[in-house]
Design an enzyme around this catalytic site. Structure first.
Site, PDB file in Angstrom:
ATOM      1  N   LEU A  68       0.835  -1.202   0.000  1.00  0.00           N
ATOM      2  CA  LEU A  68       0.000   0.000   0.000  1.00  0.00           C
ATOM      3  C   LEU A  68       0.866   1.246   0.000  1.00  0.00           C
ATOM      4  CD1 LEU A  68      -2.698  -0.963   2.643  1.00  0.00           C
ATOM      5  CD2 LEU A  68      -3.055  -0.688   0.196  1.00  0.00           C
ATOM      6  N   THR A  93       5.103   2.893   1.339  1.00  0.00           N
ATOM      7  CA  THR A  93       6.333   2.758   2.104  1.00  0.00           C
ATOM      8  C   THR A  93       6.508   4.022   2.922  1.00  0.00           C
ATOM      9  OG1 THR A  93       7.223   1.521   0.270  1.00  0.00           O
ATOM     10  CG2 THR A  93       8.783   2.256   1.935  1.00  0.00           C
ATOM     11  N   GLY A 148       8.160   6.016   6.596  1.00  0.00           N
ATOM     12  CA  GLY A 148       9.454   6.156   7.236  1.00  0.00           C
ATOM     13  C   GLY A 148       9.825   4.941   8.074  1.00  0.00           C
ATOM     14  N   PHE A 149       8.830   4.218   8.551  1.00  0.00           N
ATOM     15  CA  PHE A 149       9.131   3.137   9.470  1.00  0.00           C
ATOM     16  C   PHE A 149       9.005   1.759   8.839  1.00  0.00           C
ATOM     17  CE2 PHE A 149       7.391   6.632  12.062  1.00  0.00           C
ATOM     18  CZ  PHE A 149       8.582   6.993  12.655  1.00  0.00           C
ATOM     19  N   LYS A 182       1.563  -3.372   8.788  1.00  0.00           N
ATOM     20  CA  LYS A 182       2.758  -2.542   8.717  1.00  0.00           C
ATOM     21  C   LYS A 182       3.936  -3.350   9.225  1.00  0.00           C
ATOM     22  CE  LYS A 182       4.324   2.050   9.165  1.00  0.00           C
ATOM     23  NZ  LYS A 182       3.727   3.295   8.797  1.00  0.00           N
ATOM     24  N   ASP A 197       4.486  12.220  15.142  1.00  0.00           N
ATOM     25  CA  ASP A 197       4.658  12.241  13.685  1.00  0.00           C
ATOM     26  C   ASP A 197       3.342  12.612  13.002  1.00  0.00           C
ATOM     27  OD1 ASP A 197       6.169  12.144  11.428  1.00  0.00           O
ATOM     28  OD2 ASP A 197       6.140   9.963  11.228  1.00  0.00           O
TER      29      ASP A 197
END
Ligand SMILES: *[C@@H]1O[C@H](CO)[C@@H](O)[C@H](O)[C@H]1NC(C)=O
Ligand SMILES: *[C@@H]1O[C@H](CO)[C@@H](O)[C@H](O)[C@H]1NC(C)=O
Ligand SMILES: *[C@@H]1O[C@H](CO)[C@@H](O)[C@H](O)[C@H]1NC(C)=O
Length: 641
Positions: free
Chosen positions: A351, A353, A355-356, A374, A472
């Site tokens: 779905l 990409t 930062g984590f 995730k 974030d």
């Protein structure tokens, strides 16, 4: 009567006796029911083998055709031509020995009681050997090298006249017509072999030929001796076999025998010959030395392969579960299920990409619910426990403005978070989609999303049992459900990267453009950090621009500064997303822009709390110009233009 007839029939059939006129020839394809003159160990086995000796040590055995044969033409006194063939086998449980050996003999008497066993092959004794009075003609199949008889080796064929010292002998072998060469044979190897002994009365030549059991008769004999048997022979004589047993367990067999006086012996029908016993050393050793190891190795390989597969599978689906996690069991997913759900984390299911880590779409195998998985890779062991605790407790919080976390799974160096699937993806895609100028979200929808995110942050900061700092907040972390309602996602993840980080080398967690300036000094996260990011987010939604546009000119690069510059000129509405056109509520728009500036104030204490922010957004409290005066304290550089 009937029984008698049946037995007779059986005897005739099975013995294959072919008696001929004047006893001039016979053919035995096996010895079942055959009348043989036997002595010593010799016997006919149940299946029709003529066993000359068995495992009884140091004995001898003889077997003769029971009738004497006239070998001599009485008028000329010379020996007739004759021909004989037989199939034999010699073997021992100890593969190395087969001896002493056996012999085909023509002798005036069948009384060999005084003859010695062992190397004497039951033919002579020390006194009478070599004497011409013996009148014995023999073809020896000798498996022992006996110096006394000048034997050439322990595996030879010889022609013996009245003595065990052969007149002529040669190593056991045969001429292969197919290969056109001499091929060695081992007499005591346990394999059946065929021998032909032929005497030509006219040429006075004795030929001996040897061949493996099923090979055709070689054209070149093994031994060919020019000899006149007339002075040796007497009339009549017996034909048969003599054999001696060994100190070891040795068996000597004759499987079939054919003889013809004055002509060619009838060929044996090999397929009718009796089978050799299975106790032969070679046969046994073949099963033990090849069969069992091969089966064993095969089984072992199969086992190793299966274990390998299982281990590979185990490894593939291996998880990390520790004792302290037991409390969170209900929130735990099996890695295997997630693997299946995402079709093995296929790229087609990707779905996005972040930062984590990467986010995959999936359908849980049991409940068939759509989820977003995730995959967060991390190395920090420290604080893991607190983090999982937090993740799980957040999973417990149910707020309609927060993307529901369904559960997690932990693997070595990897954490998997399972969220509700948000069909419309993240907000940034709607705001910054360059591919179309078409407006995808109108102002009403945008304002609703803003209020949802504000409510979510208020919930995290103040309304839940403990303070959760998101760290974030940004448009790409705001997800849209089917009805385009905004939900805040991805909280706490930033924290994961914060754990175990040396304060001196603090790498900023969060996203550039949303990071409150004090973070660069202290590195400490508190709710006002989220408020700063929320301010940037408000401007983002209203202006349709990213907080930082590196390509833009210097004064326009930072969104906050750019908006301030317009606000200072009293023309703040010129910063509104051009895609909206004039299609927005001016009051709401001004509120959002000014609130964005206030929240993004560089001094943390100036920023309002989320509760206050929500009050402004809900219109409960007006955003007074007095409050905005604080704004003038902001970046003066931008006020120049
Ligand atoms: C060998 O043969 C003899 C005579 O036929 C018999 O008595 C003896 O039991 C046999 N021995 C073995 C070990 O088969
Ligand atoms: C050897 O055999 C001959 C003939 O069968 C016999 O007369 C003689 O006694 C035997 N000698 C010994 C020592 O057994
Ligand atoms: C055959 O046997 C003879 C005598 O035992 C030996 O010298 C020769 O090398 C053998 N040949 C082969 C091919 O084994």
């Amino acid at each position: 009567m009937i029984l008698k007839l049946a037995v007779l029939f059986l005897l005739l059939r099975r013995s294959s006796v072919a008696l001929q006129e004047d006893d001039l020839g016979f053919t035995y394809n096996g010895f079942q029911g055959v009348n043989m003159s036997l002595d010593g160990l010799a016997q006919i086995t149940n299946n029709g083998l003529l066993e000359l000796v068995n495992a009884t040590k140091q004995q001898k055995g003889h077997a003769f055709y029971p009738h004497m044969l006239h070998f001599m033409n009485s008028s000329t006194g010379s020996v007739y031509s004759f021909s004989t063939t037989f199939v034999f086998a010699m073997f021992s449980k100890l593969t190395a020995v087969g001896g002493p050996g056996m012999a085909f003999i023509i002798a005036p008497s069948r009384d060999f009681t005084d003859a010695l066993p062992g190397s004497y092959l039951g033919l002579f004794n020390a006194t009478n050997r070599g004497k011409s009075s013996n009148h014995v003609i023999a073809v020896e199949l000798d498996c022992i090298k006996n110096m006394e008889f000048d034997d050439i080796n322990g595996n030879h064929v010889g022609i013996d006249i009245n003595d065990l010292k052969s007149i002529e002998s040669t190593p056991a072998s045969y001429f292969s017509d197919q290969e056109n060469r001499q091929v060695n044979l081992t007499l005591f190897g346990g394999h059946a072999m065929q021998v032909w002994v032929e005497y030509s009365g006219s040429q006075r030549q004795l030929n001996v030929t040897l061949a493996p059991f099923d090979a055709p008769k070689p054209t070149i004999p093994l031994l060919s001796l020019n000899i006149d048997l007339s002075p040796i022979a007497v009339d009549p004589m017996f034909v048969g076999f003599s054999s001696a047993s060994h100190a070891f367990d040795v068996n000597h067999y004759v499987l079939g025998w054919s003889f013809k006086m004055n002509g060619k012996a009838k060929e044996l029908t090999l397929s009718q010959l009796p089978k050799l016993p299975r106790l032969g050393p070679k046969r046994k050793s073949r099963i033990y030395s090849i069969g069992i190891p091969v089966i064993g190795v095969t089984l072992l390989l199969v086992l190793v392969f299966i274990i390998h597969l299982i281990m590979k599978r185990e490894k593939k689906f291996a998880e990390v579960v520790e004792d302290w996690e037991l409390d969170y069991r209900p929130h735990r997913f099996k890695y295997k299920d997630l693997y299946i759900a995402t079709k093995g984390f296929k790229d087609a299911e990707l779905l996005g990409t972040g930062g984590f880590g990467k986010v995959y779409r999936g359908v849980l195998p049991t409940s068939k619910t759509e989820v977003a998985v995730k995959r967060v890779s991390y190395n920090s062991r420290q604080g893991e426990r607190e983090f999982v605790a937090e993740i799980v407790s957040i999973g417990k919080l149910r707020n309609r403005n927060i993307v529901p976390l369904l559960g997690y799974c932990r693997r070595k160096g990897e954490l998997l978070l399972v969220y509700d699937f948000m069909p419309n993806g993240s907000l940034d895609k709607f705001l910054f989609d360059q591919t179309t100028t078409e407006m995808k979200l109108n102002w009403n929808q945008r304002f609703r999303i803003i209020r949802s995110v504000a409510a979510a942050l208020l919930y995290l900061h103040e309304e839940w049992e403990k303070v959760v700092v998101h760290r974030d907040v940004k448009s790409s972390n705001v997800l849209l459900d089917k009805e385009l309602n905004g939900k805040l996602g991805d909280f706490g993840l930033a924290r994961l990267y914060d754990h175990g980080t040396d304060p001196q080398t603090t790498h900023m967690v969060g996203t550039l453009g949303y990071l409150a300036p004090e973070l660069f000094k202290t590195g400490k996260a508190n709710p006002s950090v989220d408020v700063f990011a929320f301010g940037a987010f408000l401007l983002e939604v209203a202006c349709g621009r990213k907080p930082i546009e590196p390509q833009a000119s210097e004064e326009c690069a930072v969104l906050v500064d750019w908006v301030i510059s317009y606000w200072a000129k009293g023309r703040i509405l010129l910063t509104v997303d051009p895609k909206l056109g004039m299609d927005y509520d001016v009051q709401e728009m001004e509120l959002v822009l000014k609130l964005g500036l206030l929240c993004s104030h560089s001094i943390p204490t100036v920023r309002p709390h989320m509760r206050q922010v929500v009050r402004y957004l809900e219109g409960e409290v007006p955003l007074s110009e007095l409050t905005l005066v604080f704004l003038s304290a902001m970046n003066n550089l931008c006020l120049v233009s």
